[in-house]
Design an enzyme around this catalytic site. Structure first.
Site, PDB file in Angstrom:
ATOM      1  N   GLY A  95       0.819  -1.220   0.000  1.00 24.39           N
ATOM      2  CA  GLY A  95       0.000   0.000   0.000  1.00 24.39           C
ATOM      3  C   GLY A  95       0.848   1.262   0.000  1.00 24.39           C
ATOM      4  NE  ARG A 138      -5.895   8.188   5.864  1.00 25.80           N
ATOM      5  CZ  ARG A 138      -6.388   7.622   6.972  1.00 25.80           C
ATOM      6  NH1 ARG A 138      -6.532   8.338   8.068  1.00 25.80           N
ATOM      7  NH2 ARG A 138      -6.726   6.357   6.982  1.00 25.80           N
ATOM      8  CE1 TYR A 168      37.866  14.520   9.039  1.00 27.12           C
ATOM      9  CE2 TYR A 168      36.861  16.599   9.683  1.00 27.12           C
ATOM     10  CZ  TYR A 168      37.096  15.635   8.724  1.00 27.12           C
ATOM     11  OH  TYR A 168      36.583  15.785   7.467  1.00 27.12           O
TER      12      TYR A 168
END
Ligand code: UD1
Ligand code: MG
Length: 451
Positions: free
Chosen positions: A11, A15, A369
């Site tokens: 389906g 909605r 980093y």
């Protein structure tokens, strides 16, 4: 008797107003399809088939993660629930056990209910799951004659008198595969919706002299999801259940309503959780852990006897060994914190390992980093990292080593060594007072000029 789960999920879910197929919307961080499947797994199915239609590619990709043995059958056109089951005929051509039809958008049916359906199959050819609805609304109605189910009438096709019935169809059904496919062949679309209704199997089975019955379950198990509001309600229902389960398992939730849990959250006995804690996916907490307020977890493991929070953030790959202390405003990602280590205040520990009994001072940051790549920081056992230390990775701090407060550590520190990496302090006698006098005089001059 072998079992095949057939999960209807083709389906559109108009909605939901979404690009994502309805059955993939998450409840407590797991797609609703996974919730439906988890109950079905209790039947140890030999086969699992998902009928997908809208967004079938997404469904396929997600199913590969959830259950790699599941098969996807694509229903190109959604011509009705009987048509959806019919689409699995080829996939099940070599299967001669029972089919249990589930709905992908009805995630809360319990394993126990599915087992009762199969038990009812001992004395009936076809078993439908029904429930007594507080508001029967547009559900199909079950027309019973004693224990025997005569017919299911869809709301659209029902008479006023039939609409008065409050025993409703959940949509779930169990029966022998060959028998069900033979009945499906006889289903037509002469009804108010022009669809092939799976519900027609009931009347057709009876006409063939087969036994049909209904098993009843709690209405909460049949909660279906059609909108975002339903989704939020489903999440609320799930949270309530999961909290109750955890408390029954010996976990203290000081203010249960404020603890958000994931589908797969595991928490051990005698762990205490203060108000306002969020569990993302893949979190396991052992027993005897104390979790303080406003902490946020995902993809992490917290071992026995640890204390975490308030305001701690544990991200994927955070592995806390026993009796660790993680305090306020501490973020840990992809890092192992060994037994008895403490990271108590305002720190970021990422791509790192921290040895046993090591103390990480306030404001310590692993600078993991470099803008392009991530690097690791390794800290040994019983080390002491001074407050406001920047550990510029890759770097290693040895066992029983120390870094002085404010260090910017760019070189590894050997076992037992002290690293001092900061500008040396100079004190200038009387200089502070002189400076203040100068500044005050300047301010006075400026305010006179403004008059
Ligand atoms: C269906 C039942 C109704 C029951 C209700 C419970 C029928 C004819 N009616 O009605 O008796 O009370 O469920 O919620 O079965 N689907 C497909 N392919 C299709 C059509 C549907 O996969 O061609 C799937 C949907 O995605 C959904 C499920 O089947 O998961 C039910 O379909 P839906 O259209 O919601 O049926 P209802 O009208 O609610
Ligand atoms: Mg429906």
């Amino acid at each position: 008797m072998s079992t095949a789960l057939v999960i209807l999920a083709a389906g559109k879910g108009t909605r939901m107003n979404s690009d994502l197929p309805k059955v993939l919307h998450p409840i407590a961080h797991a797609p609703m399809l996974e919730h439906a499947l988890s109950a079905g797994r209790a039947l140890t199915p030999e086969r699992t088939i998902v009928v997908a239609g809208h967004g079938a590619d997404y469904v396929r990709a997600m199913m590969a993660e959830i259950d790699e043995d599941a098969e996807i059958v694509v229903q190109e056109e959604q011509l009705g629930t009987a048509h959806a089951v019919a689409e699995t005929r080829d996939a099940l051509s070599d299967f001669d056990g029972d089919i249990v039809v589930l709905y992908g958008d009805t995630p809360f049916v319990s394993a126990e209910t599915l087992q009762r359906m199969l038990a009812a199959r001992q004395s009936a050819d076809l078993v439908v799951l029904g429930f007594t609805a507080t508001d029967p609304a547009r559900y199909g109605r079950l027309l019973m004659d004693g224990n025997s189910l005569e017919r299911i009438v869809e709301y659209k096709d029902a008479t006023e008198a039939e609409r008065e019935i409050d025993f409703c169809n959940s949509g779930l059904m169990a029966g022998n595969a060959a028998q069900m496919f033979a009945l499906i062949d006889q289903v037509d679309s002469a009804n108010a919706s022009g669809e092939y209704y799976l519900t027609d199997l009931v009347e057709l089975a009876r006409a063939d002299g087969l036994q049909v019955t209904a098993v009843s379950c709690d209405e909460a198990e049949t909660l279906g999801i059609n909108s975002r509001a339903d989704l939020a309600e489903a999440d609320r229902v799930f949270q309530q259940r999961k909290r109750a389960d955890l408390m029954a398992d010996g976990v203290t939730l000081m203010d249960p309503e404020t603890v958000y849990l994931a589908f797969d959250t595991v928490i051990g006995r005698d762990t205490i959780i203060e108000p306002n804690v969020v569990f993302g996916p893949e979190v396991t907490v052992e027993s005897g852990v104390f979790i303080r307020s406003f902490s946020h977890f995902e993809g992490c493991h917290i071992s026995r006897g640890s204390k975490v929070g308030p305001y701690a953030r544990l991200r994927p790959g955070a592995e806390l060994a026993e009796n660790t202390h993680i305090g306020n405003f501490v973020e840990i990602k992809n890092a192992e914190i060994a037994e008895g280590a403490k990271v108590n205040h305002l720190s970021y520990i990422g791509d790192a390992s921290v040895g046993a009994e090591t103390n990480i001072g306030a404001g310590t940051i692993t600078c993991n980093y470099d803008g392009v790549m991530k690097h690791r920081t390794e800290i040994g056992a019983r080390a002491f990292i001074g407050s406001n230390t920047m550990l510029v990775a890759p770097v290693r701090i040895g066992d029983e080593a120390m870094t002085a407060t404010g260090a910017v550590v760019t070189k590894s520190v050997e076992d037992g060594a002290l690293a001092i990496a900061r500008a040396e302090q100079k004190n200038k006698p009387g200089r502070a007072r002189k400076l203040m006098d100068m500044l005050r005089a300047k301010k006075a001059r400026l305010s006179k000029g403004a008059e």
